[in-house]
Design a protein around this motif. Structure first.
Motif, PDB file in Angstrom:
ATOM      1  N   ALA A  77       1.326  12.504  -9.507  1.00 55.92           N
ATOM      2  CA  ALA A  77       0.160  13.354  -9.771  1.00 55.92           C
ATOM      3  C   ALA A  77       0.563  14.774 -10.172  1.00 55.92           C
ATOM      4  CB  ALA A  77      -0.740  13.385  -8.532  1.00 55.92           C
ATOM      5  N   ILE A  78       1.541  15.358  -9.471  1.00 53.16           N
ATOM      6  CA  ILE A  78       1.912  16.754  -9.748  1.00 53.16           C
ATOM      7  C   ILE A  78       2.523  16.927 -11.137  1.00 53.16           C
ATOM      8  CG2 ILE A  78       3.435  18.635  -9.029  1.00 53.16           C
ATOM      9  CD1 ILE A  78       2.906  17.874  -6.163  1.00 53.16           C
ATOM     10  N   PRO A  79       3.523  16.123 -11.538  1.00 56.24           N
ATOM     11  CA  PRO A  79       4.039  16.303 -12.906  1.00 56.24           C
ATOM     12  C   PRO A  79       3.001  16.017 -13.982  1.00 56.24           C
ATOM     13  CG  PRO A  79       4.999  14.355 -11.886  1.00 56.24           C
ATOM     14  CD  PRO A  79       4.311  15.109 -10.806  1.00 56.24           C
ATOM     15  N   LEU A  80       2.069  15.105 -13.710  1.00 58.28           N
ATOM     16  CA  LEU A  80       1.019  14.851 -14.697  1.00 58.28           C
ATOM     17  C   LEU A  80       0.110  16.067 -14.848  1.00 58.28           C
ATOM     18  CD1 LEU A  80      -0.085  11.141 -14.080  1.00 58.28           C
ATOM     19  CD2 LEU A  80       1.402  12.064 -15.857  1.00 58.28           C
ATOM     20  N   TYR A  81      -0.136  16.766 -13.744  1.00 54.20           N
ATOM     21  CA  TYR A  81      -0.953  17.976 -13.838  1.00 54.20           C
ATOM     22  C   TYR A  81      -0.206  19.084 -14.584  1.00 54.20           C
ATOM     23  CZ  TYR A  81      -2.925  22.457 -12.470  1.00 54.20           C
ATOM     24  OH  TYR A  81      -3.428  23.732 -12.497  1.00 54.20           O
ATOM     25  N   ILE A  82       1.068  19.272 -14.234  1.00 49.91           N
ATOM     26  CA  ILE A  82       1.823  20.379 -14.826  1.00 49.91           C
ATOM     27  C   ILE A  82       2.058  20.163 -16.317  1.00 49.91           C
ATOM     28  CG2 ILE A  82       4.051  21.568 -14.798  1.00 49.91           C
ATOM     29  CD1 ILE A  82       4.159  21.101 -11.794  1.00 49.91           C
ATOM     30  N   PHE A  83       2.416  18.929 -16.692  1.00 53.56           N
ATOM     31  CA  PHE A  83       2.771  18.667 -18.088  1.00 53.56           C
ATOM     32  C   PHE A  83       1.665  17.972 -18.876  1.00 53.56           C
ATOM     33  CE2 PHE A  83       6.850  18.806 -15.812  1.00 53.56           C
ATOM     34  CZ  PHE A  83       7.508  19.769 -16.561  1.00 53.56           C
TER      35      PHE A  83
ATOM     36  N   GLN B 284       0.828  -1.209   0.000  1.00 49.87           N
ATOM     37  CA  GLN B 284       0.000   0.000   0.000  1.00 49.87           C
ATOM     38  C   GLN B 284       0.864   1.261   0.000  1.00 49.87           C
ATOM     39  OE1 GLN B 284      -2.786  -0.225   3.251  1.00 49.87           O
ATOM     40  NE2 GLN B 284      -3.877  -1.985   2.403  1.00 49.87           N
ATOM     41  N   TYR B 285       1.987   1.207   0.703  1.00 42.99           N
ATOM     42  CA  TYR B 285       2.905   2.351   0.704  1.00 42.99           C
ATOM     43  C   TYR B 285       3.502   2.558  -0.687  1.00 42.99           C
ATOM     44  CZ  TYR B 285       7.080   5.113   1.718  1.00 42.99           C
ATOM     45  OH  TYR B 285       8.059   6.078   1.701  1.00 42.99           O
ATOM     46  N   ILE B 286       3.886   1.464  -1.336  1.00 45.71           N
ATOM     47  CA  ILE B 286       4.473   1.559  -2.675  1.00 45.71           C
ATOM     48  C   ILE B 286       3.477   2.177  -3.651  1.00 45.71           C
ATOM     49  CG2 ILE B 286       5.389   0.229  -4.607  1.00 45.71           C
ATOM     50  CD1 ILE B 286       6.366  -1.841  -2.546  1.00 45.71           C
ATOM     51  N   LEU B 287       2.252   1.657  -3.657  1.00 43.71           N
ATOM     52  CA  LEU B 287       1.244   2.152  -4.594  1.00 43.71           C
ATOM     53  C   LEU B 287       0.828   3.581  -4.260  1.00 43.71           C
ATOM     54  CD1 LEU B 287      -0.969  -1.062  -4.882  1.00 43.71           C
ATOM     55  CD2 LEU B 287       0.684  -0.200  -6.540  1.00 43.71           C
ATOM     56  N   GLY B 288       0.662   3.871  -2.973  1.00 43.85           N
ATOM     57  CA  GLY B 288       0.249   5.214  -2.575  1.00 43.85           C
ATOM     58  C   GLY B 288       1.287   6.267  -2.914  1.00 43.85           C
TER      59      GLY B 288
END
Length: 259
Positions: free
Chosen positions: A138-144, A127-131
């Protein structure tokens, strides 16, 4: 790996502050996010880093405080030196921001390599790995990837797909190591010989042997899977030593390092 993530959170803290200054209408939101990022990397992750450093050091009762203080100073100097050096590097190489970010998002690779070298048993929870993988990407996907991002950066779908696939592969390898073993993808022919904890012990003295972890007697007449023998010849119940090794890789009796 934890140090790299702490550095990433420090960069994200600065990014949120910068974004709050540039977009005044969202300053409170970005400042709040920056504050929480600062708390995460300066308190929680640094304490976790210190705990790992302390656990990995050999126990030496005669070691003085001056030596420990010197080592701590080196640890903090390296962390903040890498942090400041990374800021200068990104400033000088701002035209190559995407490759630098791609390199930064390889933070699971040191953990994968460490697992293989040390043959670590289930070092990270799935769960730690996936989380962490999902929240980090999430942040680079939003920016780019978002056409209407507040930084007005042109979307780059190929880069977004590449970084998502790269992170997904790293997470998949870690999950395979968790469920199938740290060296599951390494050919056996090139693996070093592994120490066998489950070996037969001949009890010639007929005296009871106690497990120093649970303080109960070990029955050596049982199957070898019921007990484990350390390289220093100290014997423990299998479950007891496995739980101990999840915390510290050293013999509970003599404090020698365990393979």
């Amino acid at each position: 790996m934890i140090g790299q993530q702490a550095i990433m959170d420090a960069y994200l803290c600065l990014l949120h502050l910068t974004a709050g200054i540039l977009v005044e209408s969202l300053f409170n939101a970005f400042a709040t996010a920056a504050f929480f990022k600062f708390v995460v990397f300066s308190i929680f992750e640094m304490r976790y880093l210190l705990a790992i450093w302390k656990a990995s050091r050999p126990l030496n009762s005669g070691e003085g405080w001056e030596i420990m203080r010197r080592e701590l100073s080196v640890l903090y100097s390296r962390f903040y030196g890498i942090l400041l050096g990374g800021i200068l590097l990104m400033y000088e190489l701002h035209n190559f921001l995407r490759p630098l970010l791609f390199l930064m998002y390889s933070f699971w690779i040191p953990q994968i390599v460490t697992n293989v070298i040390r043959d670590t048993r289930k070092p990270l929870h799935p769960q730690y790995i996936l989380g962490m993988t999902a929240t980090r990407v999430a942040i680079p996907l939003y920016i780019f990837g978002c056409p209407s991002n507040f930084m007005r950066i042109e979307p780059d779908k190929k880069w977004c797909i590449a970084v998502t696939a790269f992170m997904g592969i790293q997470a998949a390898v870690l999950l395979l190591q968790h469920y199938l073993g740290s060296r599951c993808f390494i050919p056996r022919q090139i693996l070093p010989e592994k120490y066998c904890y489950h070996r037969k012990v001949e009890d010639s003295t007929n005296q009871p042997i106690d497990c120093v972890i649970c303080m109960t007697t070990i029955d050596l007449s049982q199957r070898t899977s019921e007990y484990m023998v350390a390289p220093c010849e100290h014997i423990f119940h299998s479950g007891c030593l496995q739980r101990w090794m999840d915390i510290k890789m050293e013999c509970p009796t003599c404090r020698r390092s365990l393979p």
